[in-house]
Design a protein around this motif. Structure first.
Motif, PDB file in Angstrom:
ATOM      1  N   TYR A   4       0.843  -1.200   0.000  1.00 42.35           N
ATOM      2  CA  TYR A   4       0.000   0.000   0.000  1.00 42.35           C
ATOM      3  C   TYR A   4       0.885   1.260   0.000  1.00 42.35           C
TER       4      TYR A   4
ATOM      5  N   ILE B 167       1.130   4.164  -3.015  1.00 46.95           N
ATOM      6  CA  ILE B 167       0.817   5.561  -2.713  1.00 46.95           C
ATOM      7  C   ILE B 167       1.973   6.486  -3.075  1.00 46.95           C
TER       8      ILE B 167
ATOM      9  N   ARG C 197       4.650   8.165  -8.244  1.00 41.89           N
ATOM     10  CA  ARG C 197       3.283   8.664  -8.374  1.00 41.89           C
ATOM     11  C   ARG C 197       3.280  10.188  -8.516  1.00 41.89           C
TER      12      ARG C 197
ATOM     13  N   LYS D 137      -4.863   9.148  -4.007  1.00 42.14           N
ATOM     14  CA  LYS D 137      -4.265   8.258  -3.007  1.00 42.14           C
ATOM     15  C   LYS D 137      -5.341   7.523  -2.206  1.00 42.14           C
ATOM     16  N   ARG D 138      -6.432   8.205  -1.940  1.00 46.08           N
ATOM     17  CA  ARG D 138      -7.502   7.593  -1.135  1.00 46.08           C
ATOM     18  C   ARG D 138      -8.289   6.525  -1.901  1.00 46.08           C
TER      19      ARG D 138
ATOM     20  N   MET E 189      -6.803   4.198  -3.668  1.00 41.29           N
ATOM     21  CA  MET E 189      -5.902   3.062  -3.849  1.00 41.29           C
ATOM     22  C   MET E 189      -6.322   1.856  -3.018  1.00 41.29           C
TER      23      MET E 189
END
Length: 168
Positions: A36, A40, A44, A125-126, A128
């Motif tokens: 994770y 993130i 990116r 990001k949220r 993912m």
């Protein structure tokens, strides 16, 4: 999260140490948490992620490779622990996470339309989620590197604690 809870309520339970202080030891690592983090952070920018020429996301692989190399170079033997089936108690939490990702997807769509780069970064990001494919990719990489992994019957975090308690 947990770090803040401990810092506020049991500050003596935590201390920072250099990575090298763990040299010669075997450590259990919750693989999903690491994957994770890599998804993130690694490669990116906004909604763009690190990919190969076929367009497949590779952030998790690059992160896993370089973190594992860093641990090995420090004399640490990592053992990555992968989640098994979630316990019944976690099903409500997983449902909440699903709803939060859905809300973040809606917010992301609005941010893209309004070209708000800060919100695009935040909401992408949220959205993912670590997938089974991400897990399988990392397992294959670790096996090719000769790094041990464990498939937990349930929660990886609990399995890490059990391995540690058993001195393994």
């Amino acid at each position: 999260g947990l770090t803040k809870l401990l810092a506020d309520n049991a500050p003596k339970a935590m201390r920072e140490q250099k990575l090298e202080s763990y040299s010669g030891r075997r450590i259990a690592i919750d693989a999903s948490m690491s994957i994770y983090q890599f998804l993130i952070v690694v490669g990116r920018k906004g909604t763009q992620m690190l990919t190969n020429e076929a367009g497949q996301v590779t952030s998790h692989l690059q992160g896993m490779l370089y973190r594992t190399i860093r641990l090995l170079e420090a004399g640490i033997q990592p053992v990555y622990v992968f989640d098994g089936q979630p316990p019944d108690l976690k099903k409500q939490e997983l449902a909440k996470r699903f709803l939060k990702r859905a809300d973040a997807s809606e917010e992301l769509a609005l941010a893209i339309v309004s070209q708000n780069k800060q919100d695009i970064e935040k909401f992408s990001k949220r959205t993912m989620k670590v997938t089974q494919q991400h897990n399988e990719d990392c397992k294959r990489l670790l096996r090719l590197m000769g790094v041990p992994l464990v498939e937990a019957p349930s929660e990886a975090e609990a399995q890490c604690a059990a391995l540690c308690k058993a001195g393994k």
